[in-house]
Design an enzyme around this catalytic site. Structure first.
Site, mmCIF file in Angstrom:
data_model
loop_
_atom_site.group_PDB
_atom_site.id
_atom_site.type_symbol
_atom_site.label_atom_id
_atom_site.label_comp_id
_atom_site.label_asym_id
_atom_site.label_seq_id
_atom_site.Cartn_x
_atom_site.Cartn_y
_atom_site.Cartn_z
ATOM 1 N N TYR A 106 0.782 -1.390 0.075
ATOM 2 C CA TYR A 106 0.051 0.285 -0.192
ATOM 3 C C TYR A 106 0.603 1.696 0.402
ATOM 4 C CZ TYR A 106 -4.402 -2.033 1.328
ATOM 5 O OH TYR A 106 -5.662 -3.682 0.921
ATOM 6 N N TYR A 145 -0.617 -9.980 0.756
ATOM 7 C CA TYR A 145 -0.016 -9.682 1.843
ATOM 8 C C TYR A 145 0.555 -10.200 2.947
ATOM 9 C CZ TYR A 145 -3.354 -5.938 2.815
ATOM 10 O OH TYR A 145 -4.634 -5.685 3.749
ATOM 11 N N ARG A 155 -3.241 -11.831 3.231
ATOM 12 C CA ARG A 155 -4.437 -12.013 3.040
ATOM 13 C C ARG A 155 -4.491 -11.540 1.378
ATOM 14 N NH1 ARG A 155 -7.791 -7.937 3.940
ATOM 15 N NH2 ARG A 155 -9.601 -9.954 3.246
ATOM 16 N N HIS A 158 -7.277 -7.762 -2.826
ATOM 17 C CA HIS A 158 -8.419 -7.944 -3.016
ATOM 18 C C HIS A 158 -8.396 -6.161 -3.482
ATOM 19 C CE1 HIS A 158 -6.712 -7.116 1.211
ATOM 20 N NE2 HIS A 158 -7.287 -6.296 1.674
ATOM 21 N N HIS A 160 -10.775 -2.494 -1.744
ATOM 22 C CA HIS A 160 -11.679 -2.003 -0.908
ATOM 23 C C HIS A 160 -12.886 -0.638 -1.630
ATOM 24 C CE1 HIS A 160 -8.780 -3.016 3.075
ATOM 25 N NE2 HIS A 160 -7.914 -3.524 1.394
#
Length: 240
Positions: A106, A145, A155, A158, A160
């Site tokens: 991120y 990640y 995770r 994906h 959000h």
């Protein structure tokens, strides 16, 4: 139809607030039972977003942060329809999306994962649904990640989503997963969802019919928001 309260959420369909396998939920969950309240006028009205508020590249995550080239990773199109519980398209809904880059990193100052940042990928965008509730945006397929929940928890890939519908009571924050990812069913967050059918609704299938040859694969993700309770007058919908 603009009037009427929204259906109450089906809490058996949503994950519980307290889920020990998802460690941060332990401290974030409420200590007392929830209280059900009727919708207020402010919850049943607004917000209203105009197309003038959306920039030309807001819905193109491949280009909206690029400095000197395209971001690294698999180019994809995500599209679908925002519906209410009665199956009607929700027009003018604002969708905000954010995600990791192709390496699972991120763009956030508190990010601790060792994967590198992509100088040409910001990882966020937004778009509005059309008059029938359809939406579409371009991006890079995010990578999985690790996260400090268990000794080796990862995770799944994906995206959000934050959706503002026709009223504040329709606000939804959720995540979209990708068909065929084996990490989905291992994820402690996903496993808090009590119904496997609800999990399946979070998984976007590959949609070759809407892919762009030699450019981008497509994934289809429909989103259902709370619908309104209809006000009846002499067995007819009010205003009909």
């Amino acid at each position: 139809m603009s009037g009427g309260a929204f259906f109450q959420r089906d809490r058996s369909w949503h994950p519980p607030a307290y889920a020990p396998g998802y460690k941060t939920s332990v401290t974030r969950s409420p200590q007392r039972a929830p209280i059900s309240l009727d919708n207020t006028i402010s919850e049943m009205t607004g917000p209203v977003f105009g197309h003038s508020l959306i920039g030309e590249l807001d819905g193109d995550l491949i280009r909206n942060f690029a400095k000197d080239g395209d971001p690294i990773g698999e180019r994809i199109i995500v599209h679908g329809r925002v519906l209410d519980e009665n199956g009607r398209g929700v027009p003018g809904a604002l969708l905000e999306v954010w995600q990791a880059n192709a390496g699972g990193r991120y763009r956030h100052k508190k990010e601790t994962y060792l994967a590198p940042l992509d100088p040409n990928f910001g990882g966020c965008g937004r778009t509005l649904t059309d008059s029938d509730g359809f939406y579409r945006f371009r991006t890079i397929k995010p990578g999985p990640y690790p996260w400090p929940n268990g000794p080796n928890d990862w995770r799944p890939a994906h995206i959000h989503f934050s959706i503002f519908g026709l009223g504040f009571a329709q606000r939804l924050i959720t995540q979209m997963y990708f068909e065929g990812d084996p990490l989905i069913w291992r994820c402690p967050i996903v496993r808090t969802i009590p119904d496997s059918a609800a999990i399946e609704q979070l998984i976007a299938p590959l949609d070759p019919a809407n892919s762009v040859p030699m450019d981008a694969q497509a994934y289809k993700f429909d989103i259902v928001l709370r619908g309104r309770r209809s006000t009846l007058f002499e067995n007819r919908l009010e205003g009909n």
